[in-house]
Design a protein around this motif. Structure first.
Motif, PDB file in Angstrom:
ATOM      1  N   GLU A  13       0.854  -1.195   0.000  1.00  0.00           N
ATOM      2  CA  GLU A  13       0.000   0.000   0.000  1.00  0.00           C
ATOM      3  C   GLU A  13       0.887   1.241   0.000  1.00  0.00           C
ATOM      4  OE1 GLU A  13      -2.594   2.536  -0.313  1.00  0.00           O
ATOM      5  OE2 GLU A  13      -3.445   0.513  -0.157  1.00  0.00           O
ATOM      6  N   TYR A  15       0.106   4.315   0.680  1.00  0.00           N
ATOM      7  CA  TYR A  15      -0.153   5.235   1.788  1.00  0.00           C
ATOM      8  C   TYR A  15      -0.511   4.436   3.031  1.00  0.00           C
ATOM      9  CZ  TYR A  15      -0.663   8.380  -2.148  1.00  0.00           C
ATOM     10  OH  TYR A  15      -0.450   9.094  -3.286  1.00  0.00           O
ATOM     11  N   GLU A  17      -1.133   4.055   7.333  1.00  0.00           N
ATOM     12  CA  GLU A  17      -1.964   4.833   8.269  1.00  0.00           C
ATOM     13  C   GLU A  17      -1.277   6.094   8.764  1.00  0.00           C
ATOM     14  OE1 GLU A  17      -3.797   3.025  11.564  1.00  0.00           O
ATOM     15  OE2 GLU A  17      -5.051   1.718  10.356  1.00  0.00           O
ATOM     16  N   LYS A  18       0.053   6.069   8.779  1.00  0.00           N
ATOM     17  CA  LYS A  18       0.776   7.230   9.321  1.00  0.00           C
ATOM     18  C   LYS A  18       1.201   8.223   8.244  1.00  0.00           C
ATOM     19  CE  LYS A  18       1.944   5.546  13.745  1.00  0.00           C
ATOM     20  NZ  LYS A  18       2.864   5.502  14.839  1.00  0.00           N
ATOM     21  N   SER A  19       0.844   7.919   6.994  1.00  0.00           N
ATOM     22  CA  SER A  19       1.247   8.816   5.911  1.00  0.00           C
ATOM     23  C   SER A  19       0.638  10.212   6.102  1.00  0.00           C
ATOM     24  CB  SER A  19       0.761   8.236   4.581  1.00  0.00           C
ATOM     25  OG  SER A  19       0.848   9.215   3.581  1.00  0.00           O
ATOM     26  N   LEU A  20       1.444  11.232   5.852  1.00  0.00           N
ATOM     27  CA  LEU A  20       0.933  12.608   5.955  1.00  0.00           C
ATOM     28  C   LEU A  20       1.068  13.342   4.616  1.00  0.00           C
ATOM     29  CD1 LEU A  20       2.172  13.711   9.496  1.00  0.00           C
ATOM     30  CD2 LEU A  20      -0.119  13.074   8.818  1.00  0.00           C
ATOM     31  N   LYS A  21       1.039  12.529   3.537  1.00  0.00           N
ATOM     32  CA  LYS A  21       1.189  13.161   2.223  1.00  0.00           C
ATOM     33  C   LYS A  21       0.001  14.070   1.904  1.00  0.00           C
ATOM     34  CE  LYS A  21       4.452   9.964   0.332  1.00  0.00           C
ATOM     35  NZ  LYS A  21       4.740   8.778  -0.439  1.00  0.00           N
ATOM     36  N   GLY A  22      -1.177  13.656   2.342  1.00  0.00           N
ATOM     37  CA  GLY A  22      -2.366  14.491   2.133  1.00  0.00           C
ATOM     38  C   GLY A  22      -2.236  15.816   2.859  1.00  0.00           C
ATOM     39  N   THR A  23      -1.605  15.773   4.037  1.00  0.00           N
ATOM     40  CA  THR A  23      -1.401  17.013   4.805  1.00  0.00           C
ATOM     41  C   THR A  23      -0.477  17.956   4.036  1.00  0.00           C
ATOM     42  OG1 THR A  23      -1.720  15.846   6.875  1.00  0.00           O
ATOM     43  CG2 THR A  23      -0.518  17.917   6.998  1.00  0.00           C
ATOM     44  N   VAL A  25      -0.063  18.120   0.819  1.00  0.00           N
ATOM     45  CA  VAL A  25      -0.827  18.697  -0.304  1.00  0.00           C
ATOM     46  C   VAL A  25      -1.766  19.795   0.210  1.00  0.00           C
ATOM     47  CG1 VAL A  25      -2.601  18.171  -2.037  1.00  0.00           C
ATOM     48  CG2 VAL A  25      -0.707  16.599  -1.680  1.00  0.00           C
ATOM     49  N   SER A  26      -2.425  19.524   1.347  1.00  0.00           N
ATOM     50  CA  SER A  26      -3.380  20.501   1.904  1.00  0.00           C
ATOM     51  C   SER A  26      -2.681  21.785   2.329  1.00  0.00           C
ATOM     52  CB  SER A  26      -4.119  19.899   3.103  1.00  0.00           C
ATOM     53  OG  SER A  26      -4.671  18.665   2.765  1.00  0.00           O
ATOM     54  N   VAL A  27      -1.541  21.635   2.983  1.00  0.00           N
ATOM     55  CA  VAL A  27      -0.773  22.815   3.399  1.00  0.00           C
ATOM     56  C   VAL A  27      -0.312  23.592   2.158  1.00  0.00           C
ATOM     57  CG1 VAL A  27       1.367  23.556   4.526  1.00  0.00           C
ATOM     58  CG2 VAL A  27      -0.076  21.864   5.630  1.00  0.00           C
ATOM     59  N   PHE A  29      -1.940  23.765  -0.590  1.00  0.00           N
ATOM     60  CA  PHE A  29      -3.129  24.488  -1.067  1.00  0.00           C
ATOM     61  C   PHE A  29      -3.289  25.806  -0.304  1.00  0.00           C
ATOM     62  CE2 PHE A  29      -7.718  25.340  -0.448  1.00  0.00           C
ATOM     63  CZ  PHE A  29      -8.045  25.665  -1.767  1.00  0.00           C
ATOM     64  N   VAL A  30      -3.107  25.742   1.012  1.00  0.00           N
ATOM     65  CA  VAL A  30      -3.205  26.962   1.842  1.00  0.00           C
ATOM     66  C   VAL A  30      -2.179  27.991   1.348  1.00  0.00           C
ATOM     67  CG1 VAL A  30      -2.915  27.934   4.169  1.00  0.00           C
ATOM     68  CG2 VAL A  30      -4.071  25.733   3.880  1.00  0.00           C
ATOM     69  N   VAL A  33      -3.269  29.572  -1.926  1.00  0.00           N
ATOM     70  CA  VAL A  33      -4.327  30.586  -1.768  1.00  0.00           C
ATOM     71  C   VAL A  33      -3.712  31.902  -1.301  1.00  0.00           C
ATOM     72  CG1 VAL A  33      -6.377  31.239  -0.415  1.00  0.00           C
ATOM     73  CG2 VAL A  33      -6.190  28.922  -1.333  1.00  0.00           C
TER      74      VAL A  33
END
Lengths: 49, 559
Positions: A13, A15, A17-23, A25-27, A29-30, A33
């Motif tokens: 897999e 990603y 459970e401890k993956s923070l790749k989404g974080t 990407v989200s940061v 995005f911030v 903006v």
């Protein structure tokens, strides 16, 4: 067919459970903006001075 | 052997079942005032939007600036203050195992003082003696009773501040070597900030009372404005601190997750408390009488407030991603789908957090000197605080209602009420996107704020603003529908929902989290640092404004 199934389940897999790749990407995005909004208003300022 | 109540409170206050009934009455009373204010303020908001769009004309006994002043004060001061006190006192009671009797008395004293103060302020606005806008700084002058009413409001808030400090000190004495429960830590942060923020406006109001009575002829407008914004901008971050207490502590539990880091949360609270007050200067970035070098310092100091906000954004994304992945979320952003979007207790604060990305970015624009010149005193500013306060803060407050009020009134959140909450949240969000979005755009086109009529004799530029002003009215209509639904939901959950127990959803830290260091508890040090930062920002400009004071202004009444 059986082999294909085994191969699919054994595929690691990307990603866990401890993956923070989404974080990340989200940061990102911030940050985007903030930069886009700042540059857009600064551009308007430069157009008007 | 069964533990006594006293031992249980001492060893683990979180095990006690929430807020006791006497403390619950305090919170419910504050929340009742909050939502009555929201309803009146919301109606006035729509009246303003319709008048601004040219769709209605106000009767001769009511003017635009009266409505604007009442809308601002009822929502920005009364609603937010009473909601915050009701919520934070419930948190304090829950976290520390109940309020001390004298603290409860102080909370009731504060309540009575605030009601008296608000009654005086509102009466003067209704009598058209105080159309001085929410900011109420000179040269506009209200009737002296308006300012005396504000003094009562501040005294009410101070009573609540002292209540929190006394309860905290009592707990601290009885729990040596222990870290304060996180909800009590947030409450301390908010009330420390509130106390020091209100010092500026108190000095201002005490200078305005003799001025408005005619006992002194003139007042120093620059000093008054500076003292107002000392308070005015800090108030914004008081609301923000109240909102993030729910994001950090309750939202993780509601989604089935844990805190990200207790240490980081406390560091964010400490930074917001220390860095906040000088942020007020970015409201004066176009003012004369402040030198460029001092303004440069103030831009830097204002931007520093973004640091704890960015830490919060990171921490909340981590909480969402970890929880979503534990629940089976796959891929880069698949964890987002696993979050409970159908639960209003999550949906409302989640939209609030998303809106803060845009609201915070807008705040950075406002704080930058050149960019401020583009948006200063335009509708952009109105759009900015409607997205930050009206969504990031208020939608968080609405989300809190769906577990706090049933808990306090010993009732339950039903699936039907949850659905009503979801509908309310969506109406509010769409209304605010339309209204705040159009305000931002038309602000960039130059449409001024705080102006009843902006037709300018049919000038071409002014005509281009009209479609956007129509959109204000559309958004404001949706928002009033949202207000009515929310007020219905609040009073239904207070008095009519089915009886039962509702959880106080406090999240736990991760299992592998290391203990929080005791240095975070050094409130004396944080207050000294706060005062040092205030001194760095304020001593030079205020001394300059006093020594090189321009001619003072007499009281001016423009209405």
């Amino acid at each position: 067919m059986e082999t294909t199934k085994t191969l699919k389940t054994e595929k690691p897999e990307k990603y866990d459970e401890k993956s923070l790749k989404g974080t990340i990407v989200s940061v990102g995005f911030v940050a985007a903006v903030i930069v886009v909004m700042w540059v857009a208003v600064f551009w308007i300022y430069m157009e008007r001075v | 052997m069964e533990q006594s109540l006293r031992e249980t409170i001492h060893e683990n206050p979180k095990k006690i079942l929430g807020v006791n009934s006497q403390d619950a009455k305090v919170s419910l009373s504050y929340l009742t005032v909050a939502f009555v204010s929201l309803l009146i303020g919301g109606i006035l908001g729509l009246v303003q939007g319709l008048e601004r769009a040219g769709l209605i004309q106000l009767p001769s006994w009511l003017n635009y600036y009266q409505v604007l002043t009442a809308h601002g004060l009822l929502l920005l001061v009364v609603f937010t203050a009473t909601f915050s006190i009701g919520y934070l006192y419930a948190n304090l009671s829950h976290a520390l195992g109940g309020l001390l009797p004298k603290v409860r008395k102080l909370a009731w004293t504060g309540f009575v003082l605030m009601i008296i103060g608000v009654a005086m302020v509102v009466t003067m606005i209704v009598l058209n003696e105080a159309s001085v806008l929410y900011t109420f700084y000179p040269p506009l002058a209200a009737h002296p009773i308006f300012y005396i009413g504000l003094v009562f409001v501040v005294l009410g808030i101070w009573a609540c501040c002292f209540g929190v400090f006394i309860n905290y000190r009592h707990w601290r004495k009885n729990h040596p070597g222990e870290v304060t429960p996180i909800l009590a830590f947030f409450t301390m942060g908010v009330f420390v900030l509130w106390f020091f923020a209100s010092l500026g406006v108190t000095i201002e109001v005490f200078t305005l009372i003799p001025w408005s009575m005619g006992l002194v002829e003139t007042t120093n407008v620059m000093v008054a404005r500076t003292l107002f914004w000392w308070f005015g901008h800090t108030l914004v971050n008081i609301w923000y601190l109240v909102a993030i207490s729910a994001w950090y502590v309750f939202v993780p539990r509601i989604i089935g997750g844990r805190h990200f880091s207790d240490k980081l949360i406390r560091l964010v609270v400490i930074l917001v408390v220390i860095l906040n007050i000088p942020g007020g200067f970015h409201h004066q970035i176009i003012d004369p009488a402040i030198s460029q070098s001092i303004k440069f310092l103030h831009v830097f100091m204002s931007l520093s407030i973004a640091v704890p906000s960015l830490m919060t954004a990171f921490a909340m994304f981590v909480v969402f991603e970890r929880t979503g992945r534990r629940l089976g979320g796959k891929g880069l952003l698949g964890w987002l789908k696993k979050l409970p979007w159908g639960d209003v207790r999550f949906l409302a604060p989640m939209i609030a957090m998303i809106s803060f990305i845009f609201g915070g970015a807008g705040g950075i624009v406002n704080t930058s000197n050149q960019l401020n010149q583009v948006i200063h005193n335009t509708m952009w500013v109105v759009g900015h605080f409607h997205i930050t306060v009206g969504v990031s803060v208020v939608l968080t407050f609405f989300g809190i209602c769906y577990w706090l009020i049933p808990h306090l009134s010993k009732r339950k959140l039903t699936p039907k009420m949850n659905k009503i909450g979801i509908i309310q949240t969506l109406i509010w969000t769409v209304g605010m996107i339309i209204m705040s979005g159009s305000m931002h755009i038309v602000g960039l086109l130059g449409d001024p704020r705080r102006t009843s009529d902006t037709t300018y004799g049919g000038h071409e530029a002014a005509a281009s603003w009209v479609p956007f002003e129509m959109l204000f009215a559309v958004g404001a209509t949706l928002l009033l529908i949202g207000v009515i639904i929310q007020v219905y939901a609040v009073f239904n959950m207070m008095f009519f929902a089915p009886k039962g127990n509702t959880e106080y959803p406090v999240a736990e830290p991760e299992d592998d989290e290391t203990p929080t260091p005791m240095w975070t508890e050094r409130w004396g040090l944080w207050i000294v640092l706060l005062l040092m930062v205030v001194a760095m920002a304020y001593v030079v400009p205020i001394v300059d404004m006093l020594l090189n004071a321009p001619p003072g202004s007499p009281p001016i009444r423009t209405w």
